[in-house]
Design an enzyme around this catalytic site. Structure first.
Site, PDB file in Angstrom:
ATOM      1  N   VAL A 108       0.856  -1.172   0.000  1.00  0.00           N
ATOM      2  CA  VAL A 108       0.000   0.000   0.000  1.00  0.00           C
ATOM      3  C   VAL A 108       0.898   1.230   0.000  1.00  0.00           C
ATOM      4  CG1 VAL A 108      -1.733   1.289   1.280  1.00  0.00           C
ATOM      5  CG2 VAL A 108      -1.815  -1.204   1.248  1.00  0.00           C
ATOM      6  N   CYS A 109       0.643   2.136  -0.916  1.00  0.00           N
ATOM      7  CA  CYS A 109       1.345   3.419  -0.928  1.00  0.00           C
ATOM      8  C   CYS A 109       2.863   3.191  -0.990  1.00  0.00           C
ATOM      9  CB  CYS A 109       0.911   4.217   0.297  1.00  0.00           C
ATOM     10  SG  CYS A 109       1.382   5.956   0.305  1.00  0.00           S
ATOM     11  N   THR A 110       3.600   3.808  -0.096  1.00  0.00           N
ATOM     12  CA  THR A 110       5.057   3.722  -0.123  1.00  0.00           C
ATOM     13  C   THR A 110       5.587   2.400   0.414  1.00  0.00           C
ATOM     14  OG1 THR A 110       5.056   4.931   1.975  1.00  0.00           O
ATOM     15  CG2 THR A 110       5.457   6.206  -0.031  1.00  0.00           C
ATOM     16  N   THR A 128       3.144   3.498  -6.801  1.00  0.00           N
ATOM     17  CA  THR A 128       3.260   3.953  -5.421  1.00  0.00           C
ATOM     18  C   THR A 128       2.622   5.334  -5.361  1.00  0.00           C
ATOM     19  OG1 THR A 128       4.800   4.257  -3.557  1.00  0.00           O
ATOM     20  CG2 THR A 128       5.528   5.052  -5.716  1.00  0.00           C
ATOM     21  N   ALA A 161      -1.460   2.923  -5.016  1.00  0.00           N
ATOM     22  CA  ALA A 161      -1.043   4.313  -4.896  1.00  0.00           C
ATOM     23  C   ALA A 161      -1.211   4.782  -3.449  1.00  0.00           C
ATOM     24  CB  ALA A 161      -1.861   5.164  -5.860  1.00  0.00           C
TER      25      ALA A 161
END
Length: 330
Positions: A108-110, A128, A161
C-alpha cells in the site's frame, strides 16, 4: 481452507490509514459472507507495538522475524517510515521470507519501497504514491514504476497508490476471492466507490497542477478548465497567452511538467471520463462536449490515457453504481 490469513506488515512510522483501509475492508468482507473468511494479523519487528506517523501506537499480533505460518496474502503498509524500513535488513529479509510463504503479495502506498528493497518488484510494473514515484524509480531501476494508476497487478504482486487507494486495492482482492457481488456489498458498507479501475489516474490535472505564477501559463490553464470544446491547438493557446508557441511550450513544461498538447489531452480525457461515468450521452456527444471531435478520437485518446476503451470504462462504472443489498458496518 478454514480462513484466509492476511499478514499486514507494519513498522515505525507506518501510516494508520494504510493499515486500517486493508484491515477494515477485510473484516467487513468476512461479516458480509466471504468464504473462507479473512483473519488479519499485524506483524511488526520483534512483535513490538509500532508508533504510526500520526503518533498513535498499534499493538502487534506477531513478530515479523519469528512468523513461520503460511499466509494467503502479505501486505506491506506505507508511511513516512518507509525508507527506514526499506533500509532495515531485518524488515527486508523477513518480508521476502514471508512472501515466499504466501499466495500473493501486496503493498500500500510507499510500502512499495520495502517490496522493491526485498527484490519482489524486480522486472515488474508497480506503482506507489505519486509524490514518491520518481524516488522509487531512481532507487530501484529494475522496477518499472508507473506513477499514474491507482493500483497495479503484475502476476501475483499488487501495488497501490497513496493512502485511501488501499480501499480500491483491497476491494479488488475481495472481488478476486469472492466475486463482484460481495465486493460491491462491502463497498456499500464502507460508503465508498466501487470500483475505480486500477489504471484510473491517481491525480487529476485540475487537482495535481501546482499554483502557476507565470501569467501566460495560468491564462492557458484557466482557458482549458473552462472551454474544453474551444480551439486548444498550440497556435491558438499561444495567441491567447500572448507568446510564441515555442515560448509557451517551454514555460508549460517548466510549470506543469507537460507540453500544452499533453495537458489538453489529459484534461479532455478526464472530462470525458466524468461524463461517461455520470451520464448516458453517446460517445459522439461526449467527444464533442470535451473537444475531442469524434467517437474514434475519444477512443484513441482514452485508450492512450487509461489503457481501456471508453465503453469498457463506462461499463465498469455502471457495475460499480448498480444497486445491491447493503451490509451493516457494525
Amino acid at each position: 481452507m478454514a480462513e484466509r490469513l492476511v499478514a499486514v506488515v507494519g513498522y515505525a512510522g507506518a501510516e494508520l490509514l494504510d493499515i486500517a483501509c486493508v484491515t477494515s475492508t477485510l473484516a467487513l468482507a468476512t461479516r458480509a459472507g466471504a468464504r473462507p473468511g479473512y483473519r488479519v494479523v499485524l506483524l511488526t519487528p520483534a512483535g513490538d507495538p509500532v508508533a504510526c506517523d500520526s503518533g498513535l501506537a498499534l499493538a502487534s499480533q506477531g513478530s515479523l522475524q519469528r512468523w513461520v505460518e503460511p499466509v494467503d496474502t502479505v501486505v506491506v503498509t506505507g508511511g513516512l517510515g518507509h525508507e527506514e524500513a526499506g533500509a532495515d535488513p531485518l524488515v527486508v529479509t523477513h518480508v521476502r521470507r514471508i512472501a515466499a510463504l504466501s499466495r500473493r503479495v501486496a503493498s500500500v502506498c510507499t510500502g512499495a519501497t520495502v517490496l522493491a528493497a526485498a527484490g519482489l518488484l524486480d522486472g515488474r510494473r508497480a506503482t506507489t504514491h505519486w509524490r514518491y514515484a520518481d524516488r522509487l524509480a531512481e532507487d530501484y531501476p529494475s522496477v518499472r514504476v508507473d506513477p499514474a494508476p491507482i493500483y497495479v497487478r503484475d502476476d501475483n504482486v499488487y501495488t497501490s497508490a497513496g493512502v485511501t487507494s488501499a480501499l480500491d486495492l483491497t476491494l479488488a482482492l475481495v472481488e478476486e476471492d469472492n466475486g463482484p457481488e460481495l465486493a460491491r456489498r462491502v463497498a456499500r458498507a464502507l460508503v465508498t466507490y466501487l470500483q475505480r479501475p486500477g489504471n484510473q489516474a491517481q491525480m487529476s490535472v485540475f487537482t495535481a497542477a501546482p499554483q502557476v505564477r507565470e501569467a501566460c501559463v495560468r491564462a492557458v490553464v484557466d482557458l482549458v478548465a473552462t472551454r474544453l470544446d474551444a480551439d486548444l491547438s498550440l497556435p491558438a493557446l499561444a495567441a491567447h497567452a500572448g507568446v510564441s508557441p515555442r515560448q509557451l511550450t517551454r514555460l508549460f513544461v517548466r510549470h506543469t511538467g507537460r507540453t500544452p498538447a499533453r495537458y489538453v489531452r489529459r484534461a479532455r480525457t478526464e472530462a470525458a471520463a466524468q461524463l461517461l461515468a455520470s451520464t448516458d450521452r453517446t460517445m459522439s456527444a461526449v467527444a464533442h462536449d470535451c473537444g475531442l471531435g469524434s467517437a474514434e478520437a475519444l477512443r484513441q485518446a482514452f485508450t492512450a490515457e487509461y489503457g481501456l476503451a471508453p465503453s469498457q470504462y463506462r461499463a465498469a462504472h455502471r457495475r460499480a453504481a448498480a444497486v445491491s443489498p447493503g451490509v451493516s458496518p457494525a
